[in-house]
Design a protein around this motif. Structure first.
Motif, PDB file in Angstrom:
ATOM      1  N   GLY A 160       0.779  -1.226   0.000  1.00  0.00           N
ATOM      2  CA  GLY A 160       0.000   0.000   0.000  1.00  0.00           C
ATOM      3  C   GLY A 160       0.811   1.276   0.000  1.00  0.00           C
ATOM      4  N   HIS A 161       2.143   1.162  -0.143  1.00  0.00           N
ATOM      5  CA  HIS A 161       2.984   2.361  -0.225  1.00  0.00           C
ATOM      6  C   HIS A 161       3.062   2.826  -1.672  1.00  0.00           C
ATOM      7  CE1 HIS A 161       4.410   2.315   3.932  1.00  0.00           C
ATOM      8  NE2 HIS A 161       4.433   0.995   3.824  1.00  0.00           N
ATOM      9  N   LEU A 162       3.365   4.107  -1.849  1.00  0.00           N
ATOM     10  CA  LEU A 162       3.344   4.707  -3.174  1.00  0.00           C
ATOM     11  C   LEU A 162       4.639   4.504  -3.946  1.00  0.00           C
ATOM     12  CD1 LEU A 162       1.663   8.191  -2.550  1.00  0.00           C
ATOM     13  CD2 LEU A 162       0.613   6.117  -3.471  1.00  0.00           C
ATOM     14  N   LYS A 163       4.499   4.518  -5.264  1.00  0.00           N
ATOM     15  CA  LYS A 163       5.614   4.594  -6.196  1.00  0.00           C
ATOM     16  C   LYS A 163       5.230   5.621  -7.262  1.00  0.00           C
ATOM     17  CE  LYS A 163       8.472   1.092  -5.054  1.00  0.00           C
ATOM     18  NZ  LYS A 163       9.927   1.219  -4.819  1.00  0.00           N
ATOM     19  N   ILE A 164       6.017   6.683  -7.372  1.00  0.00           N
ATOM     20  CA  ILE A 164       5.769   7.653  -8.435  1.00  0.00           C
ATOM     21  C   ILE A 164       6.326   7.099  -9.733  1.00  0.00           C
ATOM     22  CG2 ILE A 164       6.261   9.964  -9.292  1.00  0.00           C
ATOM     23  CD1 ILE A 164       6.372  10.978  -6.497  1.00  0.00           C
ATOM     24  N   THR A 165       5.535   7.142 -10.771  1.00  0.00           N
ATOM     25  CA  THR A 165       5.936   6.584 -12.053  1.00  0.00           C
ATOM     26  C   THR A 165       5.758   7.613 -13.159  1.00  0.00           C
ATOM     27  OG1 THR A 165       5.576   4.693 -13.523  1.00  0.00           O
ATOM     28  CG2 THR A 165       3.635   5.698 -12.534  1.00  0.00           C
ATOM     29  N   ASP A 166       6.137   7.247 -14.359  1.00  0.00           N
ATOM     30  CA  ASP A 166       6.005   8.080 -15.557  1.00  0.00           C
ATOM     31  C   ASP A 166       6.818   9.369 -15.438  1.00  0.00           C
ATOM     32  OD1 ASP A 166       5.414   9.241 -17.912  1.00  0.00           O
ATOM     33  OD2 ASP A 166       3.245   9.064 -17.740  1.00  0.00           O
ATOM     34  N   PHE A 167       8.074   9.290 -15.814  1.00  0.00           N
ATOM     35  CA  PHE A 167       8.974  10.431 -15.762  1.00  0.00           C
ATOM     36  C   PHE A 167       9.103  11.115 -17.117  1.00  0.00           C
ATOM     37  CE2 PHE A 167       9.702   9.060 -11.646  1.00  0.00           C
ATOM     38  CZ  PHE A 167      10.632   9.844 -10.982  1.00  0.00           C
ATOM     39  N   GLY A 168       8.057  11.017 -17.940  1.00  0.00           N
ATOM     40  CA  GLY A 168       8.115  11.591 -19.271  1.00  0.00           C
ATOM     41  C   GLY A 168       8.306  13.101 -19.295  1.00  0.00           C
ATOM     42  N   PHE A 169       7.910  13.791 -18.226  1.00  0.00           N
ATOM     43  CA  PHE A 169       8.059  15.243 -18.176  1.00  0.00           C
ATOM     44  C   PHE A 169       9.142  15.688 -17.194  1.00  0.00           C
ATOM     45  CE2 PHE A 169       3.352  15.730 -19.493  1.00  0.00           C
ATOM     46  CZ  PHE A 169       3.719  15.656 -20.832  1.00  0.00           C
TER      47      PHE A 169
END
Length: 508
Positions: A332-341
């Motif tokens: 249930g911990h977060l992972k920030i994804t999508d570094f396209g910007f």
């Protein structure tokens, strides 16, 4: 004060499988007797890349989706550095490759099967009047979420008493060592081929390509491979953003950021090998729940704050924060994804990119901007988690949203916690001399705000605090039940032929 423990739910465990948890990611080509690791990968809902599987997409200016982006600014490629210890040697392949940015279509967020878990189903009766906030430090944890740091199991929870002088010196030395470690660049040099993986199913699709769940033929663990079609990336003028995504992901290493293991390419496609994050998007959970209780929103906001603090310490602006780009691991911990910007910006940049609802006024007005735009976006994220909608949303029209952003009037429902409203007012402000995160204290000003008063930041950074919600997934089994089904790709990957665009993606 109500402790977050009342929201706690028993973590999903591996049972007696004996597999290592996804908290300890392993290179796909590392031989091991364990069959169970998962991987998480990125997806850009409201943004331009094809991250994983997204709902609201932040596409380029050419796209009709909910994000705008215009100019692309070229960055200098970085020289490869020493391979980190946690990334074993990889197979080498052909020419380097580039990441992809592919906005993806997601089914209606209103879809709500009866058997889906809601945050509201996990909550006991509301606290008595006067009880607000989250007491992170008042409940114990099983430390099941510690990542890549087995020595942390021997650490005791922070004592509620003044530290001695020796303890203070030890803490200061540890903080200095951590800062030095973070200052060192992490450069991913892994090279793979399609032969290293078995493709299982599609996790998300977009205009540039799709994301696949795969299993390593070497260690039998599960990963996500993001596949971008070179011709589409070039057509949508996303070459620089794609190269930047690969560069940024290859350098960062943090408990709340996605891990990129390596990249490769063939004449038609670019491939990015990433973690498979089993729990799905925070966006999906938020839509099923309507809105989050104050303690739940605080938990997720605190993890995002630590991730942004880390990125900004490396002069990286993320620029596409939103629930679609926040994935949940099995605990249930977060992972920030999508570094396209994402982009390294020591001072200012002028590129118009991101998702309309989350754009800061200085971006909309085409003024130069800095890291403070991420703190504005954090305010919009917290507002959306607490209220169930973004403060400047207006019938889905980007132009109306931009007008509302420049007008800057925010209405706060009566149920919003007073401390939360104060924080939002100091984040969602066009006055850069007042916006928290952009002041002399930097990210510490955000962490020191009264709304976060109960957060024990060092324990949270170790994932030594139970999350309010544990996704119902089978750990280490490649369980993709939290992701929607898509038609499978008909094109056969790995075909030969003339590589018309390979010279544009030499970092892959």
């Amino acid at each position: 004060m109500h402790a977050l423990g009342f929201l706690r739910r028993k973590r999903t465990r591996d049972g007696n499988s004996g597999h290592s948890s996804g908290s300890n990611p392993t290179s796909p080509v590392t031989s091991t007797s364990s069959n169970s690791d998962r991987a998480s990968f990125s997806r850009g809902s409201r943004s331009s890349g094809i991250s994983q599987f997204s709902h609201r997409s932040s596409a380029t200016a050419i796209h009709p989706s909910r994000s705008a982006e215009a100019a692309l600014q070229q960055q200098q490629p970085q020289q490869p550095q020493a391979q980190p210890e946690d990334q074993p040697a990889m197979n080498t392949l052909t020419a380097p490759q580039a990441p992809y940015g592919v906005p993806q279509h997601s089914p209606s967020p209103c879809t709500d099967p009866q058997n889906m878990t809601r945050i509201s189903n996990l909550i006991h009766p509301p606290p008595q009047p006067g009880q607000q906030g989250t007491q992170y430090a008042q409940y114990s944890s099983n430390n099941g979420g510690a990542t890549n740091q087995p020595q942390q199991e021997q650490q005791q929870p922070q004592a509620q008493q003044p530290q001695t002088q020796d303890q203070t010196q030890v803490a200061a030395a540890a903080a200095a060592a951590q800062a030095q470690a973070q200052a060192e660049a992490r450069v991913t040099r892994g090279r793979y081929s399609l032969a290293d993986f078995e493709l299982l199913r599609t996790l998300g699709t977009g205009s540039f390509g799709r994301v696949h769940l795969v299993q390593s033929r070497h260690n039998h663990r599960f990963y996500a491979i993001k596949v971008l079609k070179k011709a589409q990336v070039v057509k949508m003028k996303q070459v620089e953003h794609t190269n930047d995504e690969r560069k940024m992901l290859g350098e960062v290493k943090h408990p709340f950021l996605i891990t990129l293991w390596g990249t490769f390419q063939d004449p038609r496609n670019l491939y990015m090998v990433m973690d498979f994050v089993e729990g799905g998007e925070l966006f999906s959970l938020l839509r099923r729940s309507g809105r989050f209780p104050n303690p739940v929103a605080k938990f997720y906001a605190a993890e995002v704050t630590l991730a942004l603090e880390y990125l900004h310490s490396r002069n990286i602006i993320y620029r596409d924060l939103k629930p679609e780009n926040l994935l949940l691991d099995r605990h249930g911990h977060l992972k920030i994804t999508d570094f396209g910007f994402a982009k390294r910006v020591p001072d200012k940049t002028w590129t118009l990119c991101g998702t309309p609802d989350y754009l800061a006024p200085e971006v909309v007005s085409n003024k130069g901007y800095n890291k403070s735009v991420d703190w504005w976006s954090l305010g919009i994220l917290i507002y959306e988690m607490l209220c169930g909608y973004t403060p400047f949303w207006d019938s889905g029209s980007p132009m109306k949203i931009y007008e509302n952003i420049l007008r800057g009037k925010v209405k706060y429902p009566a149920y919003v916690n007073p401390d939360a409203q104060n924080l939002l007012e100091r984040l969602i402000t066009a006055d850069l001399t007042k916006r928290l995160g952009n002041l002399f204290g930097g990210s510490q000003d955000v962490k020191n705000h009264p709304w976060f008063a109960e957060v024990t930041w060092d324990r949270l950074a170790r994932k030594d605090i139970d999350a309010p919600y544990s996704p119902p997934v089978r750990a280490g089994a490649g369980d993709a039940s939290q992701f929607d089904r898509y038609p499978e790709e008909t094109e056969q990957y790995g075909q030969g032929g003339h590589d018309e665009y390979g010279y544009l993606f030499q970092d892959f």
